[in-house]
Write an enzyme that holds these catalytic residues in place. Structure first.
Site, mmCIF file in Angstrom:
data_model
loop_
_atom_site.group_PDB
_atom_site.id
_atom_site.type_symbol
_atom_site.label_atom_id
_atom_site.label_comp_id
_atom_site.label_asym_id
_atom_site.label_seq_id
_atom_site.Cartn_x
_atom_site.Cartn_y
_atom_site.Cartn_z
ATOM 1 N N CYS A 107 0.851 -1.192 0.000
ATOM 2 C CA CYS A 107 0.000 0.000 0.000
ATOM 3 C C CYS A 107 0.884 1.237 0.000
ATOM 4 O O CYS A 107 2.109 1.150 0.077
ATOM 5 C CB CYS A 107 -0.932 0.011 1.216
ATOM 6 S SG CYS A 107 -0.065 0.119 2.787
ATOM 7 N N CYS B 247 3.380 1.644 2.776
ATOM 8 C CA CYS B 247 4.642 0.922 2.599
ATOM 9 C C CYS B 247 5.630 1.772 1.801
ATOM 10 O O CYS B 247 6.812 1.853 2.140
ATOM 11 C CB CYS B 247 4.400 -0.395 1.867
ATOM 12 S SG CYS B 247 3.372 -1.572 2.765
ATOM 13 N N ASP C 153 6.670 29.075 -31.670
ATOM 14 C CA ASP C 153 7.799 29.507 -32.476
ATOM 15 C C ASP C 153 7.388 29.357 -33.943
ATOM 16 O O ASP C 153 6.402 28.666 -34.240
ATOM 17 C CB ASP C 153 9.015 28.639 -32.142
ATOM 18 C CG ASP C 153 10.185 28.917 -33.067
ATOM 19 O OD1 ASP C 153 10.548 30.096 -33.203
ATOM 20 O OD2 ASP C 153 10.709 27.960 -33.654
#
Length: 749
Positions: free
Chosen positions: A27, A30, A446
């Site tokens: 989980c 952890c 650009d």
């Protein structure tokens, strides 16, 4: 805003990056524990991703990798250095899903008769025969021990290190239900359940919790199985991308013979043969042959490109017809293909701000759940609910309080989005590129190489008195041959044989200088070379070319303007539609270029951009971006050249055309590999769709826990139903993220 590793902080200067595969995490708590253990090491900065099971670590040069692995092991998990190849050929989630499926199948087969008998014995006590307790026990024990062993194993390992995780909640819940059942059944403390209906028996469980312990095991195993399957699919796009690389390559030996070698043994300057249907093994230059090349794997473009001698090819693309002999220029990890795979992997291992918040919550969530469960039991006992009711409510709290959905909410969406983006030719560098799109309201383009093809050709050469056009072009080509600018390449290509250049210098946004045959030559913008040119011939030539939307450069020799070279570019076919799509989304578009105002205005008119800012130096582009941001605008910048790098890094969201320069690609947040500007609005849509998915996931995960725990504490949820709801919550989050796999499914590729 774009960031780099160097910007992460001075304390990581000179650091090397290590990635570890971490096993045993169940989980988000952890992941937080592993991250905390690593960050306690001196000079270490770590981020651990629960969904990908990868720890990304910036460590000092004197910090050996084995010590990092030892720190993870001391936290109760296993770790190993990630392979140099990055994406594994074997799918760990798929293997994990197969193992879970075996345990789930056994548990489900035993759970069905166990549940039926438990309900029957609870509702109709007269059906209890001699030894019924042993029958229930025999059916339950394999489920709550062997089938549930993955939860018990992790919980025991966590306990040895004084920690707790989601597996701790599940293991304690299953064990408690089993022990309570053994106590009530064999101690003859069961209530008998007489006179109660089936629904009441299901809700009350009649103090026989064997079916609850087995049911929680089955539902959680089912949730983990579908979760592992879904996570496997989430990473499937990246594995499919990595699998496109060539495994073997046919090289040409000096005597003209051929030899097959593994692709990872290919070296630069090796010449190799690619036949129809084969994958090009490395980036290189075509020496012989002509063929159509399928580039869809790299760019998402359906139209094959023609490769011919002198042209370049990219590794990971497929030859459709013809035979090519290619000289390898970049191999292995240096190829564009490998770089794109790394971008996707790095994006998947990063954490969004929302995920960091979820991790912090999950880290303290499990202890809080145990406290709430204990308080629930005490409250029910004080209220006179009896041991059975108190135990049932406390057990439901333990079972339903799963933080897994919270931990999976963001990373699973990121995994699917980055994989799907790679398939579409959109490479997301990380979570920042997603979070930055939420409020983008201005898109700056650009011109050369972005809105235009960047494949310029010399359209006119006008010489001053005393010069010829051939001499002017030859001198300009000699100097420009040392530059990589698109205008320079066009001018250099216009002359077959060129003199050498000495003392070459490139001045960003202005032009180039050099010495050719002992003469000082400058080639560049009119405002730099001859701001007050008095030659009517040159002035007229400049004005005529600029009215046509062409780019003009002046050529100066030994301090005197000697001619004008005009180059023309072609606007990309997709530019106008892309700009229209952005306007339809309510976005403001601006053309920002170092080119002259007349040429810029002509291009802007053709693509539908109303605002033009021309004749701007690279640092001036940064100033424009900063001014817009200072006025509250959230700016996305689209560019491809070296002079776009600072502006891409400065913008809230930098989008680089993938065939642009390394500087532009390095500064951007999103790499657009396809030579189709329609990918710009598509990239913004993908990011927006991903953020929407993350928000839905987080709302569900937070809302689920906020609403479910009080309901369970009030005794309104049977632990069996709580287990099913908890498993569904995680499955919902992962399944919701998987919907992103269909993003852009209707897009022509």
């Amino acid at each position: 805003m774009s960031t780099t590793t160097a910007e992460a902080g001075d304390d990581t200067a000179g650091a090397h990056r290590v990635q570890l595969d971490v096993d045993g995490m169940s989980c988000a708590a952890c992941a937080g524990r592993v991250e905390s253990a690593l960050n306690k090491l001196p000079g270490v900065r770590a981020s651990v991703n629960f969904a990908t099971r990868v720890a990304t670590i910036d460590a000092g040069a004197d910090q050996p990798t084995p010590e990092l692995c030892d720190a993870v092991r001391r936290a109760g998990y296993e770790a190993r250095p990630r392979s140099a190849g990055g994406t594994p050929d074997v799918d760990p989630d798929s293997d994990h899903a197969r193992h879970l499926m075996i345990r789930l199948a056994v548990a489900a087969v035993l759970f069905v008769p166990l549940a039926d008998l438990s309900v029957m014995f609870a509702v109709v006590p007269s059906t209890r025969f001699t030894g019924w307790e042993w029958v229930l026990t025999a059916l339950a024990v394999p489920v709550v021990t062997w089938a549930a062993w993955p939860f018990h194993r992790v919980a025991l390992r966590q306990a040895r290190h004084g920690a707790a995780s989601m597996e701790t909640l599940i293991s304690v819940g299953i064990t408690a239900a089993t022990v309570w059942s053994l106590y009530t059944v064999f101690g003859n403390h069961h209530s008998g359940g007489g006179g109660r209906g089936i629904w009441q028996a299901l809700l009350g469980s009649d103090a026989i919790y064997f079916e609850v312990a087995a049911g929680v095991t089955v539902f959680v195993l089912a949730g983990r199985y579908f979760e592992a399957r879904a996570k496997s699919k989430a990473g499937g796009a990246l594995r499919a991308l990595a699998a496109l690389s060539a495994k073997d390559v046919v090289i040409l030996l000096d005597d003209g013979s051929e030899m097959v070698i593994p692709a990872d043994e290919l070296k630069e300057q090796h010449r190799f043969v690619v036949r129809p249907g084969q994958t090009i093994a490395a980036d290189g230059l075509v020496m012989e042959g002509s063929a159509a090349v399928d580039v869809s794997a790299m760019t998402g473009e359906a139209k094959p490109l023609r490769a011919a001698p002198g042209g370049s090819v990219v590794g990971g693309t497929v030859v459709l017809d013809g035979r090519l002999i290619v000289e390898a220029a970049a191999v292995g990890a240096d190829t564009q293909f490998a770089g794109m795979v790394r971008l996707v992997e790095e994006a998947q291992t990063q954490k969004a701000d929302a995920q960091r918040l979820a991790d912090r919550i999950s880290a303290v969530f499990v202890p809080c759940v145990f406290a709430i469960s204990a308080l629930t039991a005490i409250a029910w006992l004080i209220a006179g609910g009896g041991p059975d009711r108190a135990f049932s409510a406390a057990l439901a709290v333990l079972v339903i309080a799963c933080p897994c959905a919270l931990g999976l909410a963001t990373p699973t969406a990121m995994m699917v989005a980055t994989g799907r983006g790679a398939q579409l030719g959109i490479f997301l560098k990380g979570h920042r590129s997603l979070e930055a799109t939420r409020a983008v309201d201005t898109v700056i383009f650009d011109k050369t190489g972005t809105l235009t093809t960047g494949r310029l050709t010399v359209s006119a050469v006008v010489a001053a008195d005393g010069w010829t056009g051939e001499d002017v072009l030859a001198l300009a080509a000699a100097v420009e041959s040392a530059s990589e600018h698109a205008v320079a390449i066009a001018i250099a290509a216009a002359v077959a044989e060129r003199d050498g250049v000495d003392d070459f210098r490139a001045l960003a946004g202005r032009g180039v200088t050099g010495t050719v045959a002992g003469r000082a030559v400058r080639v560049g913008k009119p405002s730099w070379i001859a701001p007050s040119c008095e030659s009517p011939v040159l002035v007229a030539a400049r004005r005529s070319a600029e009215r046509r939307g062409e780019t003009v450069v002046f050529v100066e020799v030994d301090g005197e303007p000697c001619g004008v070279v005009a180059v023309s570019d072609t606007v990309k076919d997709s530019a106008a539609d892309a700009v229209a799509a952005l306007h339809a989304r309510g976005l403001r578009t601006i053309l920002l270029t170092g080119d002259n105002p007349e040429s810029a205005a002509a291009v802007a008119a053709r693509v539908g951009i109303d605002e033009v800012i021309a004749d701007v130096l690279p640092d001036g582009k940064v100033d424009v971006v900063e001014q817009l941001r200072g006025h509250g605008r959230v700016v996305a910048m689209v560019g491809d050249g070296i002079n776009d790098g600072p502006a891409l890094a400065c913008a809230d969201l930098g989008m680089a055309i993938g065939r642009g320069t390394d500087v532009a690609i390095g500064a951007a947040d999103i790499i657009l590999v396809r030579d189709d500007l329609a990918v710009v609005p598509q990239a913004l849509d993908l990011a927006a769709a991903t953020m929407r998915t993350i928000k839905v996931n987080l709302v569900w995960a937070f809302g689920y826990n906020v609403a479910a725990i009080p309901i369970a504490a009030l005794g309104l949820l049977n632990p069996l139903i709580a287990g099913a709801a908890m498993a569904f919550s995680s499955f919902f989050v992962v399944s919701n993220s998987l919907r992103l796999r269909n993003f852009g499914a209707g897009t022509r590729r």
